[in-house]
Design a protein around this motif. Structure first.
Motif, PDB file in Angstrom:
ATOM      1  N   MET A   1      -0.570  -8.776   7.472  1.00 43.99           N
ATOM      2  CA  MET A   1      -0.700  -7.426   6.933  1.00 43.99           C
ATOM      3  C   MET A   1      -0.042  -6.397   7.849  1.00 43.99           C
ATOM      4  N   ASN A   2      -0.257  -6.529   9.153  1.00 41.98           N
ATOM      5  CA  ASN A   2       0.339  -5.588  10.102  1.00 41.98           C
ATOM      6  C   ASN A   2       1.857  -5.684  10.124  1.00 41.98           C
ATOM      7  N   ALA A   3       2.368  -6.896   9.992  1.00 40.27           N
ATOM      8  CA  ALA A   3       3.811  -7.102  10.082  1.00 40.27           C
ATOM      9  C   ALA A   3       4.552  -6.637   8.834  1.00 40.27           C
ATOM     10  N   PHE A   4       3.941  -6.828   7.665  1.00 34.43           N
ATOM     11  CA  PHE A   4       4.700  -6.617   6.431  1.00 34.43           C
ATOM     12  C   PHE A   4       4.228  -5.444   5.571  1.00 34.43           C
ATOM     13  N   THR A   5       3.194  -4.732   6.020  1.00 38.60           N
ATOM     14  CA  THR A   5       2.769  -3.545   5.256  1.00 38.60           C
ATOM     15  C   THR A   5       2.909  -2.276   6.088  1.00 38.60           C
ATOM     16  N   ALA A   6       3.613  -2.361   7.221  1.00 41.08           N
ATOM     17  CA  ALA A   6       3.802  -1.187   8.081  1.00 41.08           C
ATOM     18  C   ALA A   6       4.608  -0.109   7.362  1.00 41.08           C
ATOM     19  N   TYR A   7       4.413   1.124   7.791  1.00 33.11           N
ATOM     20  CA  TYR A   7       5.071   2.261   7.144  1.00 33.11           C
ATOM     21  C   TYR A   7       6.587   2.187   7.276  1.00 33.11           C
ATOM     22  N   ASP A   8       7.246   2.392   6.160  1.00 33.46           N
ATOM     23  CA  ASP A   8       8.697   2.484   6.110  1.00 33.46           C
ATOM     24  C   ASP A   8       9.039   3.574   5.108  1.00 33.46           C
ATOM     25  N   GLU A   9       9.640   4.637   5.578  1.00 32.77           N
ATOM     26  CA  GLU A   9       9.910   5.782   4.702  1.00 32.77           C
ATOM     27  C   GLU A   9      10.820   5.415   3.534  1.00 32.77           C
ATOM     28  N   LYS A  10      11.541   4.310   3.660  1.00 30.85           N
ATOM     29  CA  LYS A  10      12.420   3.875   2.570  1.00 30.85           C
ATOM     30  C   LYS A  10      11.641   3.180   1.455  1.00 30.85           C
ATOM     31  N   ASP A  11      10.445   2.680   1.806  1.00 25.95           N
ATOM     32  CA  ASP A  11       9.626   1.976   0.811  1.00 25.95           C
ATOM     33  C   ASP A  11       8.816   2.976  -0.006  1.00 25.95           C
TER      34      ASP A  11
ATOM     35  N   LEU B   1       5.437 -12.507  -1.372  1.00 22.20           N
ATOM     36  CA  LEU B   1       4.281 -13.130  -0.743  1.00 22.20           C
ATOM     37  C   LEU B   1       4.336 -12.970   0.772  1.00 22.20           C
ATOM     38  N   ILE B   2       3.215 -12.495   1.362  1.00 18.41           N
ATOM     39  CA  ILE B   2       3.185 -12.344   2.820  1.00 18.41           C
ATOM     40  C   ILE B   2       2.115 -13.217   3.490  1.00 18.41           C
ATOM     41  N   TYR B   3       1.217 -13.786   2.687  1.00 18.48           N
ATOM     42  CA  TYR B   3       0.199 -14.672   3.271  1.00 18.48           C
ATOM     43  C   TYR B   3      -0.349 -15.590   2.189  1.00 18.48           C
TER      44      TYR B   3
ATOM     45  N   PRO C   1      -5.281   1.523   5.551  1.00 15.54           N
ATOM     46  CA  PRO C   1      -6.242   0.960   6.503  1.00 15.54           C
ATOM     47  C   PRO C   1      -7.600   0.620   5.870  1.00 15.54           C
ATOM     48  N   GLU C   2      -8.101   1.513   5.004  1.00 10.03           N
ATOM     49  CA  GLU C   2      -9.365   1.254   4.320  1.00 10.03           C
ATOM     50  C   GLU C   2      -9.227   0.080   3.362  1.00 10.03           C
ATOM     51  N   GLN C   3      -8.081   0.006   2.715  1.00 11.27           N
ATOM     52  CA  GLN C   3      -7.850  -1.065   1.746  1.00 11.27           C
ATOM     53  C   GLN C   3      -7.754  -2.427   2.431  1.00 11.27           C
ATOM     54  N   LYS C   4      -7.186  -2.449   3.635  1.00 11.34           N
ATOM     55  CA  LYS C   4      -7.142  -3.696   4.406  1.00 11.34           C
ATOM     56  C   LYS C   4      -8.551  -4.168   4.742  1.00 11.34           C
ATOM     57  N   LYS C   5      -9.409  -3.230   5.121  1.00  8.62           N
ATOM     58  CA  LYS C   5     -10.802  -3.574   5.431  1.00  8.62           C
ATOM     59  C   LYS C   5     -11.501  -4.133   4.198  1.00  8.62           C
ATOM     60  N   LEU C   6     -11.221  -3.530   3.044  1.00  8.21           N
ATOM     61  CA  LEU C   6     -11.832  -3.998   1.805  1.00  8.21           C
ATOM     62  C   LEU C   6     -11.347  -5.407   1.465  1.00  8.21           C
ATOM     63  N   LEU C   7     -10.079  -5.658   1.671  1.00  5.80           N
ATOM     64  CA  LEU C   7      -9.535  -7.002   1.433  1.00  5.80           C
ATOM     65  C   LEU C   7     -10.262  -8.029   2.304  1.00  5.80           C
ATOM     66  N   ARG C   8     -10.450  -7.681   3.573  1.00  6.29           N
ATOM     67  CA  ARG C   8     -11.158  -8.589   4.479  1.00  6.29           C
ATOM     68  C   ARG C   8     -12.620  -8.765   4.049  1.00  6.29           C
TER      69      ARG C   8
ATOM     70  N   SER D   1      -7.295 -13.712  11.794  1.00  6.53           N
ATOM     71  CA  SER D   1      -6.155 -13.354  12.638  1.00  6.53           C
ATOM     72  C   SER D   1      -4.847 -13.512  11.878  1.00  6.53           C
ATOM     73  N   GLY D   2      -4.749 -14.582  11.074  1.00  6.00           N
ATOM     74  CA  GLY D   2      -3.531 -14.799  10.301  1.00  6.00           C
ATOM     75  C   GLY D   2      -3.317 -13.718   9.254  1.00  6.00           C
ATOM     76  N   ILE D   3      -4.398 -13.334   8.580  1.00  6.52           N
ATOM     77  CA  ILE D   3      -4.315 -12.276   7.572  1.00  6.52           C
ATOM     78  C   ILE D   3      -3.925 -10.953   8.222  1.00  6.52           C
ATOM     79  N   GLU D   4      -4.560 -10.633   9.352  1.00  6.70           N
ATOM     80  CA  GLU D   4      -4.278  -9.369  10.050  1.00  6.70           C
ATOM     81  C   GLU D   4      -2.833  -9.310  10.526  1.00  6.70           C
ATOM     82  N   LYS D   5      -2.337 -10.406  11.084  1.00  8.50           N
ATOM     83  CA  LYS D   5      -0.955 -10.435  11.557  1.00  8.50           C
ATOM     84  C   LYS D   5       0.024 -10.223  10.411  1.00  8.50           C
TER      85      LYS D   5
END
Length: 222
Positions: free
Chosen positions: A100-110, A84-86, A54-61, A94-98
């Motif tokens: 990031m939220n869609a493709f960096t969500a937590y997945d225990e397999k990742d 590539l996700i964006y 979450p902090e890293q996303k803010k820094l990216l923005r 809004s495009g960046i947030e969407k």
């Protein structure tokens, strides 16, 4: 009458000299050779980095908000694999947030971190953007931990040569590594400073990220 003529002549001569000096000065003024930047982000979305994400996303923005409207960005996610996700304008919040939220969500397999794959793709994008007239830069945000498949991780022995290969066509390449432990960042400095130099290589843990971003803008010749 003669006095007026003399004064008028002196004024004309003075104005002529002043005009010539101004014109000479203007000819010597160099207009900034602005080059739009193409910033390729490599963002760690693996399970081990989720706490800081979450902090890293803010820094990216934050970085995006200080770029120029003519600049472009690309975002690559890194986990078990990298893709590539964006891509697009840095101000498309809004495009960046969407994305990031869609493709960096937590997945225990990742669990793995394919930083090597991510950097390879980032370098490829950097070369392509250089062909299109952009100043390329790669920003790596994450802990730089080597996890998962070894062949997908960073090969520190070959990394300097990989960067040199990019520099053959993009000598103005800049790189920044953020949020890793100082021990990891020290290895980055030792490995890449001889190749990129101090100005074009910026590294920082999370505690000094704001100052690092300012240095990064200077690395883009802004």
């Amino acid at each position: 009458m003669n006095r007026r003529l003399i004064i008028t002549g002196i004024l004309i001569l003075a104005l002529s000299i002043a005009g010539k000096l101004i014109w000479t000065g203007l000819k010597n003024v160099k207009v900034d050779d602005f080059k739009p930047a193409a910033v390729i982000f490599v963002v760690d979305s693996s399970a081990s980095n989720q706490k800081k994400l979450p902090e890293q996303k803010k820094l990216l923005r934050q970085i995006c908000n200080i770029l120029d409207p003519e600049d472009l960005i690309k975002i690559l996610k890194v986990s078990e694999d990298s893709y590539l996700i964006y891509e697009g304008a840095p101000f498309n919040g809004s495009g960046i947030e969407k994305a990031m939220n869609a493709f960096t969500a937590y997945d225990e397999k990742d669990y793995g971190t394919a930083y090597g794959v991510g950097l390879k793709k980032a370098f490829s994008h950097a070369l392509e953007m250089k062909k299109n007239g952009y100043l390329p830069a790669v920003v790596v945000i994450g802990d730089l931990e080597n996890e998962g498949a070894v062949e997908k991780q960073i090969n520190w022995e070959t990394l300097p040569q990989n960067v040199k290969n990019v520099q053959k066509y993009a000598p103005d390449l800049a790189m920044m590594f953020l949020y890793a432990h100082p021990e990891k960042l020290d290895r980055v400095k030792e490995t890449l400073t001889p190749v990129l130099g101090e100005k074009k290589l910026i590294v920082s843990p999370e505690q000094n990220s704001d100052k690092a971003v300012k240095s990064f803008i200077h690395a883009l010749d802004r």
